[in-house]
Scaffold this motif. Sequence first.
Motif, PDB file in Angstrom:
ATOM      1  N   LEU A  29       0.812  -1.218   0.000  1.00  0.00           N
ATOM      2  CA  LEU A  29       0.000   0.000   0.000  1.00  0.00           C
ATOM      3  C   LEU A  29       0.846   1.268   0.000  1.00  0.00           C
ATOM      4  O   LEU A  29       0.440   2.288  -0.561  1.00  0.00           O
ATOM      5  CB  LEU A  29      -0.970  -0.013   1.179  1.00  0.00           C
ATOM      6  CG  LEU A  29      -2.046  -1.101   1.117  1.00  0.00           C
ATOM      7  CD1 LEU A  29      -2.853  -1.136   2.403  1.00  0.00           C
ATOM      8  CD2 LEU A  29      -2.956  -0.909  -0.089  1.00  0.00           C
ATOM      9  N   SER A  30       2.020   1.211   0.583  1.00  0.00           N
ATOM     10  CA  SER A  30       2.864   2.415   0.589  1.00  0.00           C
ATOM     11  C   SER A  30       3.609   2.601  -0.732  1.00  0.00           C
ATOM     12  O   SER A  30       3.933   3.719  -1.109  1.00  0.00           O
ATOM     13  CB  SER A  30       3.846   2.379   1.762  1.00  0.00           C
ATOM     14  OG  SER A  30       4.770   1.333   1.615  1.00  0.00           O
ATOM     15  N   GLU A  31       3.862   1.511  -1.469  1.00  0.00           N
ATOM     16  CA  GLU A  31       4.575   1.604  -2.740  1.00  0.00           C
ATOM     17  C   GLU A  31       3.642   1.787  -3.942  1.00  0.00           C
ATOM     18  O   GLU A  31       4.074   2.193  -5.002  1.00  0.00           O
ATOM     19  CB  GLU A  31       5.434   0.354  -2.961  1.00  0.00           C
ATOM     20  CG  GLU A  31       6.578   0.227  -1.977  1.00  0.00           C
ATOM     21  CD  GLU A  31       7.356  -1.072  -2.117  1.00  0.00           C
ATOM     22  OE1 GLU A  31       7.005  -1.922  -2.987  1.00  0.00           O
ATOM     23  OE2 GLU A  31       8.310  -1.258  -1.347  1.00  0.00           O
ATOM     24  N   THR A  32       2.373   1.488  -3.770  1.00  0.00           N
ATOM     25  CA  THR A  32       1.408   1.571  -4.870  1.00  0.00           C
ATOM     26  C   THR A  32       0.960   3.006  -5.092  1.00  0.00           C
ATOM     27  O   THR A  32       0.614   3.710  -4.149  1.00  0.00           O
ATOM     28  CB  THR A  32       0.183   0.681  -4.570  1.00  0.00           C
ATOM     29  OG1 THR A  32       0.615  -0.673  -4.513  1.00  0.00           O
ATOM     30  CG2 THR A  32      -0.898   0.827  -5.630  1.00  0.00           C
ATOM     31  N   LYS A  33       0.974   3.411  -6.354  1.00  0.00           N
ATOM     32  CA  LYS A  33       0.471   4.735  -6.721  1.00  0.00           C
ATOM     33  C   LYS A  33      -0.727   4.628  -7.661  1.00  0.00           C
ATOM     34  O   LYS A  33      -1.703   5.328  -7.512  1.00  0.00           O
ATOM     35  CB  LYS A  33       1.583   5.552  -7.377  1.00  0.00           C
ATOM     36  CG  LYS A  33       2.705   5.922  -6.421  1.00  0.00           C
ATOM     37  CD  LYS A  33       3.807   6.675  -7.136  1.00  0.00           C
ATOM     38  CE  LYS A  33       4.941   7.065  -6.217  1.00  0.00           C
ATOM     39  NZ  LYS A  33       5.536   6.032  -5.445  1.00  0.00           N
TER      40      LYS A  33
END
Length: 190
Positions: A29-33
């Motif tokens: 979730l933190s790496e997904t844009k």
Amino acid sequence: MSQQASTETSAPNGTAPLIYPDAEIRRILSETKTIALVGASAKEVRPSFFVLKYLLAKGFDVIPVNPGLAGKEILGRTVYPDLQSIPQPIDMVDIFRASNAVPGIVEEALSLDPLPKVIWMQLTVRHDEAAARAEAAGLTVIMDRCPKIEYARLCGEIGWNGVNSRVLSSKKPKLGKGYQSYGLNPRRAD
């Protein structure tokens, strides 16, 4: 603050339970844009509409995919008929379709260049063979989970609505900076 190392759901049809460490969900979730939401609906009462709205509010670039609504807009976002038609790279394919539709969606995702990083199957959606095919191609696969629920659970939002998220302490998290303490960064100021 106590944190459970993973989340687990009961397995349908005698298959093994799905266990995903919180650290893995948090990393995704933190790496997904950019998220392609396959099975997006324009009906406000549908779960896919609510998830699309929530993820957009959190700053994700969510692209609705639905051949029946292609060319129209949902929440100001152009709807595409399929993954191939999306004119930009995709980090995650979020599948809001029945499990029997997953193999075709995974095959289409595997034909993209560049490949998405993640195949995410929504609650009750699971297809072990398609997941193995995606993993063999180097993609991360999450099944039977909702990114909206996982995001809210991991940053403490969901617990304040009376749901045991297993990551909360007795102290209310601070919004904004509090997200960083859960390993998630909001993409826009609330």
